[in-house]
Write an enzyme that holds these catalytic residues in place. Structure first.
Site, PDB file in Angstrom:
ATOM      1  N   GLN A  11       1.280  27.951 -25.798  1.00 50.96           N
ATOM      2  CA  GLN A  11       0.334  28.096 -27.148  1.00 50.96           C
ATOM      3  C   GLN A  11       0.950  27.975 -28.427  1.00 50.96           C
ATOM      4  O   GLN A  11       2.092  28.719 -28.550  1.00 50.96           O
ATOM      5  CB  GLN A  11      -0.427  29.345 -27.139  1.00 50.96           C
ATOM      6  N   SER A  89       5.706  30.726 -21.705  1.00 52.41           N
ATOM      7  CA  SER A  89       4.421  31.346 -21.681  1.00 52.41           C
ATOM      8  C   SER A  89       3.405  30.464 -20.923  1.00 52.41           C
ATOM      9  O   SER A  89       3.748  30.332 -19.771  1.00 52.41           O
ATOM     10  CB  SER A  89       3.941  31.606 -23.206  1.00 52.41           C
ATOM     11  N   LEU A  90       2.320  29.964 -21.498  1.00 51.28           N
ATOM     12  CA  LEU A  90       1.221  29.174 -20.797  1.00 51.28           C
ATOM     13  C   LEU A  90       1.930  28.149 -20.225  1.00 51.28           C
ATOM     14  O   LEU A  90       1.523  27.920 -19.078  1.00 51.28           O
ATOM     15  CB  LEU A  90       0.227  28.599 -21.860  1.00 51.28           C
ATOM     16  N   ARG A 114      -6.735  33.485 -17.573  1.00 53.72           N
ATOM     17  CA  ARG A 114      -5.874  34.073 -18.542  1.00 53.72           C
ATOM     18  C   ARG A 114      -6.230  34.107 -19.985  1.00 53.72           C
ATOM     19  O   ARG A 114      -6.342  35.075 -20.749  1.00 53.72           O
ATOM     20  CB  ARG A 114      -4.601  33.432 -18.347  1.00 53.72           C
ATOM     21  N   HIS A 189       2.369  39.565 -24.386  1.00 53.68           N
ATOM     22  CA  HIS A 189       3.697  39.811 -23.646  1.00 53.68           C
ATOM     23  C   HIS A 189       3.890  41.070 -24.134  1.00 53.68           C
ATOM     24  O   HIS A 189       5.230  41.368 -24.468  1.00 53.68           O
ATOM     25  CB  HIS A 189       4.560  38.871 -24.370  1.00 53.68           C
ATOM     26  N   GLN A 238       4.291  38.424 -16.187  1.00 51.52           N
ATOM     27  CA  GLN A 238       4.298  37.560 -17.385  1.00 51.52           C
ATOM     28  C   GLN A 238       3.314  38.160 -18.610  1.00 51.52           C
ATOM     29  O   GLN A 238       3.753  38.144 -19.598  1.00 51.52           O
ATOM     30  CB  GLN A 238       4.252  36.112 -17.262  1.00 51.52           C
TER      31      GLN A 238
END
Length: 293
Positions: A11, A89-90, A114, A189, A238
């Site tokens: 993202q 991340s994503l 998510r 996070h 994560q």
């Protein structure tokens, strides 16, 4: 054969118009139809005409997953294969798809859930820091239970995450060239996402993770691994864990990776790699035109 890594941005890398030039390929048509049946809305429409929606987590994450997943399929169709994969991340979800850990639809359902949970997150703050003293920053972070190093992107670029009060307290004590607040509602996070992580576990446990076809470097543990159950545990961690991208780049160097291909819009990951390990060649694949060149 050139030892190659495929890297997938997360993202923040989204861009209006991304993926639109893929729409006439049979692979994209199949994937976009699958996505619309799951999401209830058109990825292509949002990417093409939904500038406002594309900045919203609820739409951003599924769109990025779909576009990057289609690019993976098109690269494979051209007999291109990586020796290791990683995603920021994503992007880790696309990396797992690229490694054959789950199919396109299963990955999209995970990303959809998510995105829903992260979109609902409130009461947090994230700020990117560029140019700072790492030791001084860590000292201030260690003083508070309400702020963490969320993204360790490189030696000179990180993101801190936590409650607004705690984040502001750290910023008041650490000198930095630039401090850029991120346009997010939650402290992604960080431990403040624990409730979301617990809710996410329900859908995560319903998806079977196969062993990966190539090693995956996970955000919370950048050591290469192919075991499906290990990769699932790392993905579960994560949401609340830090993105250890600086260590992932170091691992690529240690593994003797000669070329890194950033699959998706933009060149954020390629630029980070250029500054840290300029000896690793870089390529960006974000459109059909690049693939056909």
């Amino acid at each position: 054969m050139t030892k190659t890594a495929w890297l997938f941005p997360g993202q923040g890398s989204q861009a209006e118009g991304m993926g639109v030039d893929l729409k006439d390929t049979s692979i994209a048509q199949e994937r976009l139809a699958q996505a619309e049946s799951i999401l209830g809305w058109s990825v292509l429409e949002v990417c093409q005409n939904g500038k406002e929606k594309l900045t919203q987590t609820l739409y951003t994450q599924p769109c990025l997953y779909a576009v990057e997943g289609i690019l993976v399929d098109l690269m494979r169709d051209r007999r291109r294969e990586p020796q290791v994969v990683a995603g920021h991340s994503l992007g880790e979800y696309v990396a797992l798809y690229a490694a054959g850990v789950f199919d396109f639809e299963s990955g999209l359902r995970l990303v959809q859930r998510r995105a829903e949970l992260m979109d609902k997150a409130e009461g947090g703050k994230m700020v990117a820091l560029i140019g700072f003293n790492r030791e001084a920053l860590q000292t201030e972070i260690d003083k508070s239970a309400d702020v963490v190093l969320a993204n360790d992107n490189s030696d000179g670029q990180v993101v801190i995450s936590g409650t607004p009060k705690a984040v502001d307290a750290v910023l008041a004590q650490v000198k930095t060239k630039r401090a850029i607040p991120l346009n997010v509602s939650g402290a992604f996070h960080s431990p403040l996402m624990a409730e979301a992580a617990q809710q996410f576990q329900e859908v995560l446990q319903s998806v079977e993770f196969a062993d990966a076809s190539v090693p995956v470097l996970s955000n919370v543990d950048p050591t290469p691994n192919c075991e499906g159950e290990v990769l699932k545990q790392r993905l579960q961690a994560q949401i609340v864990g830090s993105v250890r991208w600086r260590e992932i780049m170091a691992q690529l160097s240690e593994m003797g990776i000669e070329k890194a291909v950033e699959v998706g819009p933009g060149n954020v990951l390629a630029n980070l790699l250029k500054r840290a390990y300029s000896d690793i060649a870089r390529e960006n694949v974000g459109s059909l035109a690049v693939l056909q060149a």
